[in-house]
Design an enzyme around this catalytic site. Structure first.
Site, PDB file in Angstrom:
ATOM      1  N   LYS A 190     -51.369 -65.731 -14.345  1.00 38.01           N
ATOM      2  CA  LYS A 190     -51.549 -65.640 -15.802  1.00 38.01           C
ATOM      3  C   LYS A 190     -52.353 -64.385 -16.101  1.00 38.01           C
ATOM      4  O   LYS A 190     -53.428 -64.178 -15.532  1.00 38.01           O
ATOM      5  CB  LYS A 190     -52.327 -66.844 -16.330  1.00 38.01           C
ATOM      6  CG  LYS A 190     -51.473 -68.055 -16.577  1.00 38.01           C
ATOM      7  CD  LYS A 190     -52.269 -69.033 -17.422  1.00 38.01           C
ATOM      8  CE  LYS A 190     -51.504 -70.309 -17.634  1.00 38.01           C
ATOM      9  NZ  LYS A 190     -52.279 -71.259 -18.451  1.00 38.01           N
ATOM     10  N   GLU A 202     -65.440 -73.579 -13.294  1.00 39.77           N
ATOM     11  CA  GLU A 202     -64.085 -73.916 -12.840  1.00 39.77           C
ATOM     12  C   GLU A 202     -64.168 -74.901 -11.660  1.00 39.77           C
ATOM     13  O   GLU A 202     -63.299 -75.751 -11.502  1.00 39.77           O
ATOM     14  CB  GLU A 202     -63.308 -72.661 -12.435  1.00 39.77           C
ATOM     15  CG  GLU A 202     -63.301 -71.528 -13.472  1.00 39.77           C
ATOM     16  CD  GLU A 202     -62.540 -71.832 -14.768  1.00 39.77           C
ATOM     17  OE1 GLU A 202     -61.980 -72.934 -14.910  1.00 39.77           O
ATOM     18  OE2 GLU A 202     -62.537 -70.950 -15.650  1.00 39.77           O
ATOM     19  N   ARG A 249     -49.693 -77.619 -15.014  1.00 35.59           N
ATOM     20  CA  ARG A 249     -50.699 -76.572 -15.048  1.00 35.59           C
ATOM     21  C   ARG A 249     -51.615 -76.716 -16.258  1.00 35.59           C
ATOM     22  O   ARG A 249     -52.749 -76.236 -16.252  1.00 35.59           O
ATOM     23  CB  ARG A 249     -49.964 -75.216 -15.079  1.00 35.59           C
ATOM     24  CG  ARG A 249     -50.794 -74.095 -14.573  1.00 35.59           C
ATOM     25  CD  ARG A 249     -49.987 -72.825 -14.370  1.00 35.59           C
ATOM     26  NE  ARG A 249     -50.968 -71.760 -14.242  1.00 35.59           N
ATOM     27  CZ  ARG A 249     -50.728 -70.568 -13.740  1.00 35.59           C
ATOM     28  NH1 ARG A 249     -49.519 -70.254 -13.339  1.00 35.59           N
ATOM     29  NH2 ARG A 249     -51.685 -69.668 -13.654  1.00 35.59           N
ATOM     30  N   HIS A 293     -67.853 -67.756 -19.752  1.00 38.95           N
ATOM     31  CA  HIS A 293     -66.709 -68.666 -19.661  1.00 38.95           C
ATOM     32  C   HIS A 293     -67.108 -69.946 -18.898  1.00 38.95           C
ATOM     33  O   HIS A 293     -66.842 -71.054 -19.352  1.00 38.95           O
ATOM     34  CB  HIS A 293     -65.540 -67.966 -18.971  1.00 38.95           C
ATOM     35  CG  HIS A 293     -64.297 -68.790 -18.917  1.00 38.95           C
ATOM     36  ND1 HIS A 293     -63.586 -69.134 -20.042  1.00 38.95           N
ATOM     37  CD2 HIS A 293     -63.654 -69.361 -17.870  1.00 38.95           C
ATOM     38  CE1 HIS A 293     -62.547 -69.881 -19.686  1.00 38.95           C
ATOM     39  NE2 HIS A 293     -62.564 -70.031 -18.378  1.00 38.95           N
TER      40      HIS A 293
HETATM   41  N1  LIG Z   1     -55.859 -65.816 -15.579  1.00 37.55           N
HETATM   42  C1  LIG Z   1     -56.442 -66.965 -15.353  1.00 37.55           C
HETATM   43  O1  LIG Z   1     -55.825 -67.892 -14.841  1.00 37.55           O
HETATM   44  C2  LIG Z   1     -57.882 -67.141 -15.714  1.00 37.55           C
HETATM   45  C3  LIG Z   1     -58.574 -68.271 -15.287  1.00 37.55           C
HETATM   46  C4  LIG Z   1     -59.928 -68.374 -15.588  1.00 37.55           C
HETATM   47  C5  LIG Z   1     -60.562 -67.366 -16.300  1.00 37.55           C
HETATM   48  N2  LIG Z   1     -59.859 -66.289 -16.702  1.00 37.55           N
HETATM   49  C6  LIG Z   1     -60.499 -65.193 -17.441  1.00 37.55           C
HETATM   50  O2  LIG Z   1     -61.503 -64.609 -16.602  1.00 37.55           O
HETATM   51  C7  LIG Z   1     -62.481 -63.998 -17.425  1.00 37.55           C
HETATM   52  C8  LIG Z   1     -63.848 -64.310 -16.915  1.00 37.55           C
HETATM   53  O3  LIG Z   1     -63.984 -63.780 -15.627  1.00 37.55           O
HETATM   54  P1  LIG Z   1     -65.431 -63.504 -15.006  1.00 37.55           P
HETATM   55  O4  LIG Z   1     -66.268 -64.700 -15.197  1.00 37.55           O
HETATM   56  O5  LIG Z   1     -65.215 -62.992 -13.658  1.00 37.55           O
HETATM   57  O6  LIG Z   1     -66.054 -62.431 -15.997  1.00 37.55           O
HETATM   58  P2  LIG Z   1     -65.996 -60.823 -16.006  1.00 37.55           P
HETATM   59  O7  LIG Z   1     -64.791 -60.321 -15.356  1.00 37.55           O
HETATM   60  O8  LIG Z   1     -66.286 -60.409 -17.387  1.00 37.55           O
HETATM   61  O9  LIG Z   1     -67.242 -60.460 -15.073  1.00 37.55           O
HETATM   62  C9  LIG Z   1     -68.554 -60.791 -15.477  1.00 37.55           C
HETATM   63  C10 LIG Z   1     -69.515 -59.612 -15.253  1.00 37.55           C
HETATM   64  O10 LIG Z   1     -69.749 -59.458 -13.864  1.00 37.55           O
HETATM   65  C11 LIG Z   1     -69.506 -58.106 -13.484  1.00 37.55           C
HETATM   66  N3  LIG Z   1     -69.098 -58.126 -12.086  1.00 37.55           N
HETATM   67  C12 LIG Z   1     -67.949 -58.624 -11.564  1.00 37.55           C
HETATM   68  N4  LIG Z   1     -67.983 -58.542 -10.228  1.00 37.55           N
HETATM   69  C13 LIG Z   1     -69.166 -57.975  -9.895  1.00 37.55           C
HETATM   70  C14 LIG Z   1     -69.797 -57.655  -8.661  1.00 37.55           C
HETATM   71  N5  LIG Z   1     -69.233 -57.948  -7.482  1.00 37.55           N
HETATM   72  N6  LIG Z   1     -71.018 -57.061  -8.700  1.00 37.55           N
HETATM   73  C15 LIG Z   1     -71.636 -56.817  -9.880  1.00 37.55           C
HETATM   74  N7  LIG Z   1     -71.098 -57.117 -11.077  1.00 37.55           N
HETATM   75  C16 LIG Z   1     -69.877 -57.699 -11.079  1.00 37.55           C
HETATM   76  C17 LIG Z   1     -68.491 -57.609 -14.460  1.00 37.55           C
HETATM   77  O11 LIG Z   1     -68.508 -56.195 -14.535  1.00 37.55           O
HETATM   78  C18 LIG Z   1     -68.960 -58.279 -15.735  1.00 37.55           C
HETATM   79  O12 LIG Z   1     -70.005 -57.557 -16.320  1.00 37.55           O
HETATM   80  C19 LIG Z   1     -62.233 -64.497 -18.827  1.00 37.55           C
HETATM   81  O13 LIG Z   1     -61.665 -63.449 -19.573  1.00 37.55           O
HETATM   82  C20 LIG Z   1     -61.251 -65.639 -18.648  1.00 37.55           C
HETATM   83  O14 LIG Z   1     -60.401 -65.791 -19.754  1.00 37.55           O
HETATM   84  C21 LIG Z   1     -58.545 -66.153 -16.423  1.00 37.55           C
HETATM   85 ZN   LIG Z   2     -61.295 -71.172 -17.202  1.00 37.64          ZN
END
Ligand SMILES: NC(=O)c1ccc[n+]([C@@H]2O[C@H](COP(=O)([O-])OP(=O)(O)OC[C@H]3O[C@@H](n4cnc5c(N)ncnc54)[C@H](O)[C@@H]3O)[C@@H](O)[C@H]2O)c1
Ligand SMILES: [Zn+2]
Length: 346
Positions: free
Chosen positions: A140, A182, A228, A251
């Site tokens: 997705k 999650e 799903r 999130h």
């Molecule tokens: N496609 C899907 O099935 C699915 C499922 C769940 C969530 N999501 C999406 O995922 C997003 C949330 O993802 P997230 O929680 O990873 O947030 P994000 O990608 O915004 O990351 C959070 C913060 O951590 C930082 N970061 C990431 N990896 C790092 C690292 N190794 N070292 C230092 N900083 C780091 C990023 O730069 C950011 O500032 C949402 O947009 C949500 O809608 C998608």
């Molecule tokens: Zn989620």
């Protein structure tokens, strides 16, 4: 160095491997499509692991695109920024996009890959816990609109995924905890006590759980026993809360609150008893260390309106709720019940 585990995502000709563990990034050559000549990295500033990936790509790497941080950059404007960089670098279907980041990067870069030249291969190198256990798996992809989260998107499976736990050493404590949202969701969907497992195993188990749902219902067409849609447990309020607070909650935090809310709503509808609601509070708050109540200043009317616009909602207010037959999709939920359950997470 502990062993790298491989989890297969079984989707006929779209099947791929997810490599999990410390040092898993060295498997990058194995997940690149064999014919990929050149690579474009999409990442963000502040993710040191990207340098590691760049070094492993060697002279295949022709461009490195940095996108903005935070949900407010998860937009079509960012997709234009990425695709224009792919245009400048001359990336074609014989090349590969490598997303290095959290779920925000994998969602946006995945979508850019899905639409660039009507689809070029993408590999996800997940660097946040949330991306490793959920976002990078399952195909997705998408971006937000001011009207709501993830409203524009595509199903676009990666060629492979890397979940190298060494990337997590630079992730902030808050973002790391966000990945627990999650996991708490999977805990209720499967009954597994994920928190009890060592990190590598825990991530691999989460990937397996997600893989099972994705394999059963790749495009969320409904009807499947393991739909799903069930992966949205806790997410109806979570998405509304993220939008209403301008993403002041992460999130994962929003999902934690959303899981407790879903339990309160299920109880208000007579589907589960008070003990099961308490179990939700306990698992979310104590086991996975996430908030169980909403931050102040969010308006009930706005939350109910946002929940009514949820893209899953085909028939009135729609939730994923626990009940005597287990966790299932419930349509046409009475809005006064949805509203009164909000009071229970204040
Ligand atoms: N496609 C899907 O099935 C699915 C499922 C769940 C969530 N999501 C999406 O995922 C997003 C949330 O993802 P997230 O929680 O990873 O947030 P994000 O990608 O915004 O990351 C959070 C913060 O951590 C930082 N970061 C990431 N990896 C790092 C690292 N190794 N070292 C230092 N900083 C780091 C990023 O730069 C950011 O500032 C949402 O947009 C949500 O809608 C998608
Ligand atoms: Zn989620």
């Amino acid at each position: 160095m502990s062993a790298v585990r491989t989890v297969r995502i079984d989707l006929d000709e779209r099947s791929y491997d997810v490599h999990v563990g410390a040092g898993a990034v060295v498997r990058i050559p194995e997940v690149l499509p064999p014919r990929a000549k050149r690579a474009a990295i999409v990442t963000q500033a502040g993710i040191p692991f990207t340098d590691h990936v760049a070094a492993l790509l060697g002279n295949r790497l022709v461009v490195r695109v940095e996108i903005g941080i935070g949900e407010n950059s998860k937009t079509l404007v960012t997709v234009e920024h990425i695709t224009r960089a792919l245009a400048s670098a001359g990336i074609t279907r014989d090349d590969v996009v490598v997303a290095v980041g959290g779920g925000m990067v994998t969602d946006v870069a995945g979508f850019a890959a899905a639409v660039w030249h009507r689809g070029v291969p993408v590999v996800h190198v997940a660097t946040s816990l949330l991306a490793m256990v959920d976002a990078a798996i399952g195909g997705k992809t998408g971006v937000n609109l001011p009207d709501g989260k993830n409203l524009v998107g595509a199903f676009w499976q990666p060629s492979g995924v890397i979940c190298d736990t060494e990337a997590l050493t630079t992730l902030s404590a808050r973002e790391r905890r966000s990945g627990n949202g999650e996991m708490a969701k999977y805990h209720f969907l499967t009954g597994d006590d994920l928190d009890a497992l060592p990190l590598d195993e825990r991530i691999a188990r989460c990937v397996e759980i997600k893989a099972a749902f994705v394999a059963a219902d790749e495009r969320e067409d409904g009807g499947a026993q393991m739909s799903r849609a069930l992966l949205n447990y806790g997410h109806t309020l979570a998405h509304a809360l993220e939008t209403a607070t301008g993403h002041a909650v992460t999130h994962g935090e929003a999902v934690g609150i959303g899981l407790v809310y879903a339990a309160e709503l299920a109880a208000a509808l007579g589907r589960i008893d008070a003990a099961r609601v308490d179990e939700h509070r306990e698992v979310v708050g104590a086991t996975y260390n996430l908030p169980t109540t909403m931050p102040g200043g969010v308006d009930d009317d706005q939350l109910v309106a946002l929940m009514g616009r949820d893209k899953k909602a085909r028939s009135g207010l729609t939730f994923v709720l626990d009940g005597p037959r287990g966790i299932e999709v419930v349509e046409n939920v009475d809005s006064s019940a949805a509203r009164s359950a909000l009071a229970a997470v204040r």
